[in-house]
Design an enzyme around this catalytic site. Sequence first.
Site, short mmCIF file in Angstrom:
data_model
loop_
_atom_site.label_atom_id
_atom_site.label_comp_id
_atom_site.label_asym_id
_atom_site.label_seq_id
_atom_site.Cartn_x
_atom_site.Cartn_y
_atom_site.Cartn_z
N CYS A 360 15.78 2.68 -35.92
CA CYS A 360 15.24 3.47 -37.05
C CYS A 360 15.42 4.98 -36.87
O CYS A 360 15.97 5.63 -37.77
CB CYS A 360 13.78 3.15 -37.31
SG CYS A 360 13.28 1.47 -37.00
N ARG A 389 14.41 -3.17 -24.74
CA ARG A 389 12.97 -3.00 -24.60
C ARG A 389 12.52 -3.65 -23.32
O ARG A 389 13.04 -4.71 -22.94
CB ARG A 389 12.23 -3.65 -25.77
CG ARG A 389 12.47 -2.91 -27.06
CD ARG A 389 11.70 -3.51 -28.20
NE ARG A 389 12.32 -3.06 -29.46
CZ ARG A 389 12.11 -3.62 -30.63
NH1 ARG A 389 11.30 -4.65 -30.73
NH2 ARG A 389 12.71 -3.16 -31.71
N GLN A 407 20.42 -6.08 -33.25
CA GLN A 407 19.68 -6.39 -34.48
C GLN A 407 20.53 -6.27 -35.73
O GLN A 407 21.34 -5.36 -35.85
CB GLN A 407 18.50 -5.43 -34.63
CG GLN A 407 17.40 -5.64 -33.62
CD GLN A 407 16.31 -4.61 -33.81
OE1 GLN A 407 16.58 -3.41 -33.88
NE2 GLN A 407 15.07 -5.06 -33.90
N ASP A 409 20.21 -4.77 -38.40
CA ASP A 409 19.31 -3.72 -38.87
C ASP A 409 19.89 -2.98 -40.07
O ASP A 409 21.10 -2.92 -40.24
CB ASP A 409 19.08 -2.72 -37.73
CG ASP A 409 17.65 -2.20 -37.74
OD1 ASP A 409 16.95 -2.41 -38.74
OD2 ASP A 409 17.25 -1.57 -36.75
N HIS A 411 18.40 0.32 -43.07
CA HIS A 411 17.33 1.09 -43.68
C HIS A 411 17.76 1.51 -45.07
O HIS A 411 18.90 1.90 -45.27
CB HIS A 411 16.97 2.29 -42.81
CG HIS A 411 16.37 1.86 -41.51
ND1 HIS A 411 17.14 1.58 -40.39
CD2 HIS A 411 15.09 1.57 -41.17
CE1 HIS A 411 16.33 1.18 -39.42
NE2 HIS A 411 15.09 1.15 -39.86
N LYS A 495 3.11 -4.39 -43.02
CA LYS A 495 4.37 -5.04 -42.63
C LYS A 495 4.45 -6.40 -43.30
O LYS A 495 3.43 -7.01 -43.61
CB LYS A 495 4.39 -5.33 -41.12
CG LYS A 495 4.29 -4.16 -40.22
CD LYS A 495 4.62 -4.57 -38.78
CE LYS A 495 3.59 -5.54 -38.19
NZ LYS A 495 3.87 -5.89 -36.79
N HIS A 541 12.45 -0.78 -44.08
CA HIS A 541 13.03 -1.32 -42.85
C HIS A 541 13.26 -2.81 -43.09
O HIS A 541 12.37 -3.48 -43.62
CB HIS A 541 12.07 -1.21 -41.67
CG HIS A 541 11.59 0.18 -41.38
ND1 HIS A 541 12.02 0.89 -40.28
CD2 HIS A 541 10.71 0.98 -42.02
CE1 HIS A 541 11.41 2.07 -40.26
NE2 HIS A 541 10.61 2.15 -41.31
ZN LIG Z 1 13.49 0.38 -38.89
#
Ligand SMILES: [Zn+2]
Length: 683
Positions: A360, A389, A407, A409, A411, A495, A541
């Site tokens: 992010c 992580r 990921q 991912d 945005h 979330k 997200h």
């Molecule tokens: Zn994010």
Amino acid sequence: MSASRPAAPAERVPAERVAVPAGTTCADAVATTKLPATGPNAIIAVRAPDASVRDLSWVPDHDVEVEPVALSSPDGLNVLRHSTAHVLAQAVQDLFPEAKLGIGPPIENGFYYDFDVSIPFQPGDLERLEARMQEIIKAGQKFRRRRFSSVDEANTELANEPYKLELIDLKGAVDTGEVMEVGGAELTIYDNVDSTTDKVCWSDLCRGPHLPSTRLIPAFKLTRSAAAYWRGNEKNQQLQRIYGTAWPTRDALKEHLRMLEEAAKRDHRRIGEELDLFTFSKEVGKGLPLWLPNGTVIRDELEQWARQTERKLGYQRVVTPHITKEDLYYLSGHLPYYEEDLYAPIEIEGEKYYLKPMNCPHHHMVYRARPHSYRDLPYKIAEYGTVYRFERSGQLHGTMRARGFTQNDAHIYCTYEQAKDQFLEVMRMHDDYYRALGITDFYMVLALRDPKNRDKYHDDEGMWTTAEQITRDAMEESNIPYIEDIGGAAHYGPKVDFMIRSATGKEFGASTNQVDLYTPRRFGLTYHDSDGAEKPVVVIHRAPLGSHERFVAYLTEHFAGAFPVWLAPEQVRVIPIADDLLDYAATVRATLLDADLRVELDTTDNRLNAKVRAAVTRKVPLILVLGRREQENESVSVRDRSGKEQSMPLAAFVKHAQDLVRDKSLDGAGHLRPVAPGVKGNP
Ligand SMILES: [Zn+2]
Ligand SMILES: [Zn+2]
């Protein structure tokens, strides 16, 4: 990441209420009704007006109405399983008198109990313990609640149980989701009482509730034992944990054990090694998978699918670095609050760099790098981004829970007015992906603030209300079922988690999504509106396919390794029945390669049956057996996963296989086989 999840939708059916006069037991009140006292629907506890579950022996000090709790209800199952944990602990201390008691909570589908013993339990021990437990159950011992009048009294009585003493010490500061011993308003102990002599056989510090009698445990099984650290901390003493399961009927237990067996067969760690999808190496490190060629094919196919889907929806791709200066994480707020989740920093030229734990902040910097006008919005950027992580080694689980993962991912930066439709588009995307993969059992969890615990969250009330409104409006419009999780929100906003169930009923958190109004202010993410004003954007997200590591692990279990043709690492195996057919086999292989299919040729001199078996073991979806007749007709004999064989011209097979790939057909995939109709992992 929240540890415990609320129950899936529509599992709790509120029962009729029963009036209990002050000074009398709930058991007496329930006995006046027609509700059953035995069998799977026996009433074994009650839900008090304050929503707590209490023993049938509870005597309220004023008139109340309670909700009867049946053995086979979700609350009843927890009581059953936790009571069985008590029986286990009693059996352990009977057979291993030196054993000290840890904690023994109910868990999903079962229970565990931790013990401090000098020698770890052996498989034979579990059988002996089961036999002793059967005796305790048959004896019909009563569970009787007793309140300590003081902490000193509890400490004296439990002087030989050091772990219980520690819990008494910690009272109020323990996670009551896991610790059953303390955390109630009073400090209590439960005596197991002989039903004929009224003599106390055994006792355990506990806040309850329990079944009225051990005789109400219809079916149980001890499943395994494993080492576990006291209170989950590797700095503490190592204890031995025994896992078990208990059910309201013998049939339910049998079905559950069958499911466990199926789950073991589908375990992604086992299939991952057998099918050469991935491996781990001591030298590379824990939680860091090495993707082998077969697993990499699956990743690549998923990635290509995501790229195509996203391109059509207006996403653009970006690439960002794996390590980053600490400044970015002070800006994002990861530092100093989440430092323990990050790998220790690397020092370069006097500056600290961290391995990135999420994509992010980088994407926000991409957005910020150029000015944006309302005409650019929504601005969608996507990356299969690799993050690292720190997970405790005890938490690692194959690729399902790893320390490095990549990921799906992206945005979305948009105006407030666009946010609902954009979020809805994200939900539909999940729906489309899951259905294409034969995942039909899924729902969403809307994680909200706990109004009683405001310190955990940012304090801009208007922002919370707006974020919740946008999120909820999109969820309602999506028609995907959802439940609420009060207290599960992040510091910066609500979330939405997508939960999917695997073929063995295991629940799996697939992705987390957010409508984020908070971060844009922190990062200064704005756009020029048509009226000339500079306004903050909304960030969405999303990661519908989660990470490759988790999602491929899930798919491996979902399909039991029998992937649909489009995902199968090897789509076609060519098997000539004799050596003089190798030339024709090579031609067939070349034709299929030209058609963009993944094909292998078996050139071993094994017998035909052995060759076919080898291909079946590798879960190859399409096996071509070539004999003389096929060579003469330029045809192939096709054997699919059901074992069905059919002959067709080579050109027709090429088209057939290409159709299966293009349509992402689920024909022959392993996602449906084991589950009996109507059976789910959860009761
Ligand atoms: Zn994010
Ligand atoms: Zn208990």
